[in-house]
Design a protein around this motif. Structure first.
Motif, PDB file in Angstrom:
ATOM      1  N   LEU A 116       0.823  -1.211   0.000  1.00  0.00           N
ATOM      2  CA  LEU A 116       0.000   0.000   0.000  1.00  0.00           C
ATOM      3  C   LEU A 116       0.856   1.260   0.000  1.00  0.00           C
ATOM      4  O   LEU A 116       0.611   2.191  -0.774  1.00  0.00           O
ATOM      5  CB  LEU A 116      -0.927  -0.005   1.220  1.00  0.00           C
ATOM      6  N   ALA A 117       1.865   1.318   0.856  1.00  0.00           N
ATOM      7  CA  ALA A 117       2.732   2.501   0.907  1.00  0.00           C
ATOM      8  C   ALA A 117       3.479   2.676  -0.408  1.00  0.00           C
ATOM      9  O   ALA A 117       3.591   3.790  -0.937  1.00  0.00           O
ATOM     10  CB  ALA A 117       3.718   2.389   2.068  1.00  0.00           C
ATOM     11  N   GLU A 118       3.984   1.567  -0.960  1.00  0.00           N
ATOM     12  CA  GLU A 118       4.734   1.629  -2.202  1.00  0.00           C
ATOM     13  C   GLU A 118       3.827   1.990  -3.383  1.00  0.00           C
ATOM     14  O   GLU A 118       4.295   2.558  -4.377  1.00  0.00           O
ATOM     15  CB  GLU A 118       5.402   0.276  -2.474  1.00  0.00           C
ATOM     16  N   GLY A 119       2.545   1.656  -3.276  1.00  0.00           N
ATOM     17  CA  GLY A 119       1.613   1.874  -4.383  1.00  0.00           C
ATOM     18  C   GLY A 119       0.885   3.199  -4.338  1.00  0.00           C
ATOM     19  O   GLY A 119      -0.067   3.398  -5.093  1.00  0.00           O
ATOM     20  N   GLY A 120       1.305   4.109  -3.473  1.00  0.00           N
ATOM     21  CA  GLY A 120       0.710   5.442  -3.456  1.00  0.00           C
ATOM     22  C   GLY A 120      -0.108   5.790  -2.241  1.00  0.00           C
ATOM     23  O   GLY A 120      -0.573   6.916  -2.098  1.00  0.00           O
ATOM     24  N   GLY A 121      -0.313   4.815  -1.332  1.00  0.00           N
ATOM     25  CA  GLY A 121      -1.008   5.097  -0.089  1.00  0.00           C
ATOM     26  C   GLY A 121      -2.412   5.628  -0.289  1.00  0.00           C
ATOM     27  O   GLY A 121      -3.135   5.240  -1.205  1.00  0.00           O
ATOM     28  N   ARG A 122      -2.819   6.539   0.587  1.00  0.00           N
ATOM     29  CA  ARG A 122      -4.184   7.078   0.536  1.00  0.00           C
ATOM     30  C   ARG A 122      -4.468   7.817  -0.771  1.00  0.00           C
ATOM     31  O   ARG A 122      -5.605   7.807  -1.253  1.00  0.00           O
ATOM     32  CB  ARG A 122      -4.397   8.033   1.707  1.00  0.00           C
ATOM     33  N   GLU A 123      -3.476   8.447  -1.341  1.00  0.00           N
ATOM     34  CA  GLU A 123      -3.697   9.199  -2.579  1.00  0.00           C
ATOM     35  C   GLU A 123      -4.130   8.265  -3.704  1.00  0.00           C
ATOM     36  O   GLU A 123      -4.993   8.618  -4.515  1.00  0.00           O
ATOM     37  CB  GLU A 123      -2.430   9.945  -2.972  1.00  0.00           C
ATOM     38  N   ALA A 124      -3.545   7.061  -3.738  1.00  0.00           N
ATOM     39  CA  ALA A 124      -3.896   6.103  -4.788  1.00  0.00           C
ATOM     40  C   ALA A 124      -5.168   5.334  -4.463  1.00  0.00           C
ATOM     41  O   ALA A 124      -5.812   4.786  -5.360  1.00  0.00           O
ATOM     42  CB  ALA A 124      -2.741   5.126  -5.002  1.00  0.00           C
ATOM     43  N   TYR A 125      -5.529   5.308  -3.187  1.00  0.00           N
ATOM     44  CA  TYR A 125      -6.704   4.563  -2.744  1.00  0.00           C
ATOM     45  C   TYR A 125      -7.624   5.489  -1.941  1.00  0.00           C
ATOM     46  O   TYR A 125      -7.843   5.285  -0.739  1.00  0.00           O
ATOM     47  CB  TYR A 125      -6.296   3.383  -1.868  1.00  0.00           C
ATOM     48  N   PRO A 126      -8.208   6.505  -2.562  1.00  0.00           N
ATOM     49  CA  PRO A 126      -9.019   7.474  -1.824  1.00  0.00           C
ATOM     50  C   PRO A 126     -10.311   6.885  -1.262  1.00  0.00           C
ATOM     51  O   PRO A 126     -10.952   7.519  -0.418  1.00  0.00           O
ATOM     52  CB  PRO A 126      -9.312   8.556  -2.868  1.00  0.00           C
ATOM     53  N   TRP A 127     -10.687   5.696  -1.698  1.00  0.00           N
ATOM     54  CA  TRP A 127     -11.915   5.056  -1.235  1.00  0.00           C
ATOM     55  C   TRP A 127     -11.728   4.269   0.062  1.00  0.00           C
ATOM     56  O   TRP A 127     -12.688   3.717   0.598  1.00  0.00           O
ATOM     57  CB  TRP A 127     -12.482   4.145  -2.324  1.00  0.00           C
ATOM     58  N   LEU A 128     -10.520   4.221   0.600  1.00  0.00           N
ATOM     59  CA  LEU A 128     -10.295   3.558   1.884  1.00  0.00           C
ATOM     60  C   LEU A 128     -10.770   4.441   3.029  1.00  0.00           C
ATOM     61  O   LEU A 128     -10.510   5.649   3.044  1.00  0.00           O
ATOM     62  CB  LEU A 128      -8.811   3.236   2.077  1.00  0.00           C
ATOM     63  N   ASP A 129     -11.447   3.830   3.997  1.00  0.00           N
ATOM     64  CA  ASP A 129     -11.896   4.576   5.178  1.00  0.00           C
ATOM     65  C   ASP A 129     -10.868   4.542   6.298  1.00  0.00           C
ATOM     66  O   ASP A 129     -10.720   5.521   7.034  1.00  0.00           O
ATOM     67  CB  ASP A 129     -13.224   4.014   5.678  1.00  0.00           C
ATOM     68  N   ARG A 130     -10.176   3.422   6.440  1.00  0.00           N
ATOM     69  CA  ARG A 130      -9.141   3.315   7.467  1.00  0.00           C
ATOM     70  C   ARG A 130      -8.034   2.403   6.968  1.00  0.00           C
ATOM     71  O   ARG A 130      -8.244   1.571   6.079  1.00  0.00           O
ATOM     72  CB  ARG A 130      -9.697   2.761   8.785  1.00  0.00           C
ATOM     73  N   ILE A 131      -6.856   2.561   7.581  1.00  0.00           N
ATOM     74  CA  ILE A 131      -5.702   1.725   7.256  1.00  0.00           C
ATOM     75  C   ILE A 131      -5.200   1.079   8.538  1.00  0.00           C
ATOM     76  O   ILE A 131      -4.885   1.770   9.515  1.00  0.00           O
ATOM     77  CB  ILE A 131      -4.578   2.542   6.596  1.00  0.00           C
ATOM     78  N   LEU A 132      -5.139  -0.253   8.519  1.00  0.00           N
ATOM     79  CA  LEU A 132      -4.587  -1.032   9.627  1.00  0.00           C
ATOM     80  C   LEU A 132      -3.210  -1.531   9.229  1.00  0.00           C
ATOM     81  O   LEU A 132      -3.071  -2.258   8.245  1.00  0.00           O
ATOM     82  CB  LEU A 132      -5.514  -2.210   9.953  1.00  0.00           C
ATOM     83  N   VAL A 133      -2.200  -1.131   9.984  1.00  0.00           N
ATOM     84  CA  VAL A 133      -0.833  -1.564   9.722  1.00  0.00           C
ATOM     85  C   VAL A 133      -0.450  -2.645  10.730  1.00  0.00           C
ATOM     86  O   VAL A 133      -0.594  -2.457  11.943  1.00  0.00           O
ATOM     87  CB  VAL A 133       0.164  -0.388   9.810  1.00  0.00           C
ATOM     88  N   VAL A 134       0.008  -3.788  10.212  1.00  0.00           N
ATOM     89  CA  VAL A 134       0.572  -4.837  11.050  1.00  0.00           C
ATOM     90  C   VAL A 134       2.069  -4.574  11.095  1.00  0.00           C
ATOM     91  O   VAL A 134       2.757  -4.646  10.079  1.00  0.00           O
ATOM     92  CB  VAL A 134       0.262  -6.237  10.492  1.00  0.00           C
ATOM     93  N   ASP A 135       2.555  -4.255  12.275  1.00  0.00           N
ATOM     94  CA  ASP A 135       3.923  -3.744  12.410  1.00  0.00           C
ATOM     95  C   ASP A 135       4.780  -4.680  13.254  1.00  0.00           C
ATOM     96  O   ASP A 135       4.303  -5.241  14.248  1.00  0.00           O
ATOM     97  CB  ASP A 135       3.882  -2.359  13.062  1.00  0.00           C
ATOM     98  N   VAL A 136       6.025  -4.832  12.839  1.00  0.00           N
ATOM     99  CA  VAL A 136       7.018  -5.538  13.652  1.00  0.00           C
ATOM    100  C   VAL A 136       8.357  -4.818  13.499  1.00  0.00           C
ATOM    101  O   VAL A 136       8.624  -4.193  12.464  1.00  0.00           O
ATOM    102  CB  VAL A 136       7.195  -7.012  13.229  1.00  0.00           C
ATOM    103  N   PRO A 137       9.218  -4.882  14.512  1.00  0.00           N
ATOM    104  CA  PRO A 137      10.562  -4.323  14.364  1.00  0.00           C
ATOM    105  C   PRO A 137      11.329  -5.036  13.250  1.00  0.00           C
ATOM    106  O   PRO A 137      11.081  -6.206  12.959  1.00  0.00           O
ATOM    107  CB  PRO A 137      11.205  -4.586  15.736  1.00  0.00           C
ATOM    108  N   VAL A 138      12.264  -4.333  12.657  1.00  0.00           N
ATOM    109  CA  VAL A 138      13.037  -4.887  11.540  1.00  0.00           C
ATOM    110  C   VAL A 138      13.756  -6.164  11.947  1.00  0.00           C
ATOM    111  O   VAL A 138      13.832  -7.129  11.172  1.00  0.00           O
ATOM    112  CB  VAL A 138      14.043  -3.841  11.013  1.00  0.00           C
ATOM    113  N   GLU A 139      14.275  -6.190  13.168  1.00  0.00           N
ATOM    114  CA  GLU A 139      15.006  -7.390  13.593  1.00  0.00           C
ATOM    115  C   GLU A 139      14.093  -8.616  13.665  1.00  0.00           C
ATOM    116  O   GLU A 139      14.531  -9.745  13.399  1.00  0.00           O
ATOM    117  CB  GLU A 139      15.701  -7.158  14.935  1.00  0.00           C
TER     118      GLU A 139
END
Length: 216
Positions: A116-139
């Motif tokens: 999603l971030a690489e593909g333009g984020g909210r600007e490329a997907y204006p129809w999204l209401d919310r974004i859920l990020v599954v996050d982990v540390p790089v290590e």
């Protein structure tokens, strides 16, 4: 028909698929961008014809389908080639995701979009209401890639570096699950988000309340 749409995204080996699967067990329709991307260049499709015109017939397998190993090698080594391929695939993927999410039954639907971030984020997907990020540390990503894929540390680092920076993903997040704990912890967090999303979906014009961060 769903008018409230949430995206799930995250870096490689973050646990996006595990989170998506848990939403599905709660009856939520999840539309996968990877599946849409494969459909966009399926044998006989207009997308595949464009790819062949842009890159030549050597990217085709013997059966006329896209030779994904050859294509992956091309775009991994050449940023311009990757951008050309994305310009063909991404608009088709966005259109299919939107159409399938809006046609889904239930109060809300989910679009699983790894890049999603690489593909333009909210600007490329204006129809999204919310974004859920599954996050982990790089290590943690590195450890999981080495265990899951048998990658050495150098390859794991290249795979992580090929994606958007972790900070870019977090900057666009409305909700965050920090998935650095046991996989069993995801169930309670997904259930809590499901309740939240059902409430938001039924609240009329969709507000954008404060961000929500959970640790698995």
């Amino acid at each position: 028909m769903s008018s409230f749409i949430i995206a799930i995204t995250g870096g490689v080996a973050s646990g996006k698929s595990a989170v998506s699967a848990r939403f599905e067990t709660l009856g939520v329709v999840v539309v996968d961008a990877d599946v849409a991307a494969r459909a966009a260049v399926a044998a006989g499709s207009e997308g595949l014809a464009e790819v062949t015109a842009a890159f030549g017939p050597d990217v085709l397998a013997a059966d006329g389908s896209l030779d994904r190993a050859v294509m992956r090698k091309r775009v991994f080594a050449d940023a311009d080639a990757r951008r050309r391929l994305e310009a063909i695939i991404h608009p088709r993927v966005r259109r299919q995701l939107m159409d399938e999410c809006r046609a889904a039954t239930g109060p809300y639907a989910i679009a699983a979009i790894p890049l999603l971030a690489e593909g333009g984020g909210r600007e490329a997907y204006p129809w999204l209401d919310r974004i859920l990020v599954v996050d982990v540390p790089v290590e943690v990503q590195r450890e999981r890639l080495m265990a899951r894929d048998g990658a050495d540390a150098a390859l794991a680092d290249r795979m992580i570096a090929a994606q958007a920076d972790r900070r870019e993903r977090l900057a666009m997040a409305d909700d965050v699950i920090v998935n650095d704990g046991p996989i069993e912890a995801l169930e309670a967090h997904v259930a809590a988000l499901d309740r939240r999303y059902r409430t938001l979906a039924g609240s009329g014009p969709h507000p954008n309340p404060s961000r929500n961060r959970m640790r698995a």
